[in-house]
Write a protein that holds these residues in place. Sequence first.
Motif, PDB file in Angstrom:
ATOM      1  N   LEU A  65     -15.881  22.099   1.184  1.00 35.26           N
ATOM      2  CA  LEU A  65     -14.704  22.957   1.305  1.00 35.26           C
ATOM      3  C   LEU A  65     -15.000  24.347   1.865  1.00 35.26           C
ATOM      4  CD1 LEU A  65     -11.659  23.149   0.867  1.00 35.26           C
ATOM      5  CD2 LEU A  65     -12.110  23.970  -1.445  1.00 35.26           C
ATOM      6  N   PRO A  66     -16.041  25.053   1.420  1.00 33.87           N
ATOM      7  CA  PRO A  66     -16.281  26.390   1.994  1.00 33.87           C
ATOM      8  C   PRO A  66     -16.450  26.370   3.512  1.00 33.87           C
ATOM      9  CG  PRO A  66     -17.557  26.108  -0.010  1.00 33.87           C
ATOM     10  CD  PRO A  66     -16.975  24.769   0.317  1.00 33.87           C
ATOM     11  N   GLU A  67     -17.161  25.370   4.032  1.00 38.02           N
ATOM     12  CA  GLU A  67     -17.349  25.285   5.480  1.00 38.02           C
ATOM     13  C   GLU A  67     -16.040  24.930   6.180  1.00 38.02           C
ATOM     14  OE1 GLU A  67     -18.901  25.777   9.006  1.00 38.02           O
ATOM     15  OE2 GLU A  67     -19.975  26.192   7.141  1.00 38.02           O
ATOM     16  N   VAL A  68     -15.240  24.064   5.564  1.00 37.47           N
ATOM     17  CA  VAL A  68     -13.932  23.718   6.126  1.00 37.47           C
ATOM     18  C   VAL A  68     -13.048  24.960   6.221  1.00 37.47           C
ATOM     19  CG1 VAL A  68     -11.790  22.442   5.685  1.00 37.47           C
ATOM     20  CG2 VAL A  68     -13.999  21.316   5.355  1.00 37.47           C
ATOM     21  N   LEU A  69     -13.054  25.761   5.162  1.00 39.38           N
ATOM     22  CA  LEU A  69     -12.231  26.973   5.149  1.00 39.38           C
ATOM     23  C   LEU A  69     -12.706  27.980   6.187  1.00 39.38           C
ATOM     24  CD1 LEU A  69     -11.859  27.392   1.285  1.00 39.38           C
ATOM     25  CD2 LEU A  69     -10.153  26.516   2.882  1.00 39.38           C
ATOM     26  N   ARG A  70     -14.020  28.117   6.339  1.00 40.01           N
ATOM     27  CA  ARG A  70     -14.545  29.032   7.369  1.00 40.01           C
ATOM     28  C   ARG A  70     -14.140  28.567   8.760  1.00 40.01           C
ATOM     29  NH1 ARG A  70     -18.999  29.609   3.790  1.00 40.01           N
ATOM     30  NH2 ARG A  70     -20.019  27.763   4.657  1.00 40.01           N
ATOM     31  N   SER A  71     -14.141  27.257   8.978  1.00 38.36           N
ATOM     32  CA  SER A  71     -13.745  26.722  10.276  1.00 38.36           C
ATOM     33  C   SER A  71     -12.279  27.023  10.574  1.00 38.36           C
ATOM     34  CB  SER A  71     -13.995  25.211  10.307  1.00 38.36           C
ATOM     35  OG  SER A  71     -13.534  24.642  11.510  1.00 38.36           O
ATOM     36  N   VAL A  72     -11.423  26.883   9.566  1.00 34.94           N
ATOM     37  CA  VAL A  72     -10.001  27.176   9.757  1.00 34.94           C
ATOM     38  C   VAL A  72      -9.801  28.662  10.035  1.00 34.94           C
ATOM     39  CG1 VAL A  72      -7.741  27.186   8.647  1.00 34.94           C
ATOM     40  CG2 VAL A  72      -9.249  25.221   8.358  1.00 34.94           C
ATOM     41  N   GLN A  73     -10.513  29.509   9.309  1.00 35.97           N
ATOM     42  CA  GLN A  73     -10.399  30.949   9.546  1.00 35.97           C
ATOM     43  C   GLN A  73     -10.867  31.323  10.951  1.00 35.97           C
ATOM     44  OE1 GLN A  73     -12.365  32.016   5.578  1.00 35.97           O
ATOM     45  NE2 GLN A  73     -10.985  33.745   5.873  1.00 35.97           N
ATOM     46  N   SER A  74     -11.933  30.692  11.413  1.00 35.02           N
ATOM     47  CA  SER A  74     -12.402  30.949  12.780  1.00 35.02           C
ATOM     48  C   SER A  74     -11.351  30.529  13.799  1.00 35.02           C
ATOM     49  CB  SER A  74     -13.707  30.189  13.037  1.00 35.02           C
ATOM     50  OG  SER A  74     -14.742  30.653  12.195  1.00 35.02           O
ATOM     51  N   ALA A  75     -10.674  29.419  13.526  1.00 31.65           N
ATOM     52  CA  ALA A  75      -9.606  28.972  14.428  1.00 31.65           C
ATOM     53  C   ALA A  75      -8.476  29.995  14.474  1.00 31.65           C
ATOM     54  CB  ALA A  75      -9.076  27.612  13.972  1.00 31.65           C
ATOM     55  N   CYS A  76      -8.170  30.616  13.338  1.00 30.23           N
ATOM     56  CA  CYS A  76      -7.118  31.642  13.312  1.00 30.23           C
ATOM     57  C   CYS A  76      -7.507  32.848  14.158  1.00 30.23           C
ATOM     58  CB  CYS A  76      -6.843  32.074  11.876  1.00 30.23           C
ATOM     59  SG  CYS A  76      -5.968  30.847  10.892  1.00 30.23           S
ATOM     60  N   VAL A  77      -8.781  33.232  14.087  1.00 33.81           N
ATOM     61  CA  VAL A  77      -9.252  34.366  14.893  1.00 33.81           C
ATOM     62  C   VAL A  77      -9.142  34.040  16.377  1.00 33.81           C
ATOM     63  CG1 VAL A  77     -11.260  35.773  15.471  1.00 33.81           C
ATOM     64  CG2 VAL A  77     -10.776  35.226  13.081  1.00 33.81           C
ATOM     65  N   LEU A  78      -9.595  32.853  16.757  1.00 32.04           N
ATOM     66  CA  LEU A  78      -9.527  32.448  18.164  1.00 32.04           C
ATOM     67  C   LEU A  78      -8.078  32.327  18.635  1.00 32.04           C
ATOM     68  CD1 LEU A  78     -12.342  29.725  18.213  1.00 32.04           C
ATOM     69  CD2 LEU A  78     -12.453  32.031  19.174  1.00 32.04           C
ATOM     70  N   ALA A  79      -7.221  31.797  17.773  1.00 36.75           N
ATOM     71  CA  ALA A  79      -5.813  31.658  18.142  1.00 36.75           C
ATOM     72  C   ALA A  79      -5.158  33.024  18.322  1.00 36.75           C
ATOM     73  CB  ALA A  79      -5.071  30.851  17.076  1.00 36.75           C
TER      74      ALA A  79
END
Length: 314
Positions: A275-289
């Motif tokens: 889960l922590p890595e999944v959440l970091r990936s989603v947050q990175s997607a928000c930054v890129l978006a």
Amino acid sequence: MLSRIAESLFWIGRYVERAEDSARIIDVHHNLLLEDPWVDEAAACGALLDVMGVGADVEAPRAATVIALLALDETTSSSIVGALRCARENARGVREVISSEMWECLNATYHLLGERTDASSAGGQRAFFEFVKERAAVFAGLADSTMSRDDAWRFLGLGRSLERVDMTCRLLTTRWADATGSAGWVTTLRCCAAHEAYLRTYRKAVDSSLAAEFLLLDRLFPRSVYASLSMAERRLAELSPSAGRVGGANDARRILGRARTELEFRSVGELLPDLPEVLRSVQSACVLATDAIAARFFAATQAVPWHEETPWAG
């Protein structure tokens, strides 16, 4: 719509949501310290500051440090007070496209912050957090009930949805890093206004895995990561409809679509252990978006240079 106005509306949505969700996250943290007398306060506060991306140079932080940095600091938009100040300043410049009720809500909230922050400093943190959550809810309700469903409303909703994804990820990260007892997850669900919805969905006592699943993947609860990603995608689709037969209309929509499908088409058993890595990936997607949205909708056009005319030598 002018890019300046679109950008201001986008960030109004983000700042108001940031203030509300920060209040929810700090409230969870505050309750954790009260519920568990054996918790290491410095370690818990340090972990929260790290997740929120502030206070990297603070040694042995305490609960008062968290309140000062994440709630009361007026110099940064990462705090509750700073975010509400930035939302008001952006709203001041776009009063022609938002309703007068929305402006009055933000303006009154800003002017009431002084006495509320004084009460918070004196130990009334819970009342301060409730005030912020209530005012954010009033603003969201006014936006939904007084704005036409045009691009102004869409940019406001887009910013709110992206910020909600990011902040829900931060909330889950702070809780997952702590002990996963059911009492702590009850507090987390309540601070997300999700406890009753969780009980109606699962009809059983709160379980850490089910609570994380609900806040991450539930399609019907508006504060879940999946639902917020889907909402952001819909707002982008309305702002920039795809006219072609291949691919998406813009980079931001593709980035968010990939993040959503990563959640949608992986089993819960695959997601939760990592889960922590999944959440970091989603947050990175928000930054890129966010970067892609800025490049697509907010990029300022360079001024055409003016050249002095030369006399016509006819």
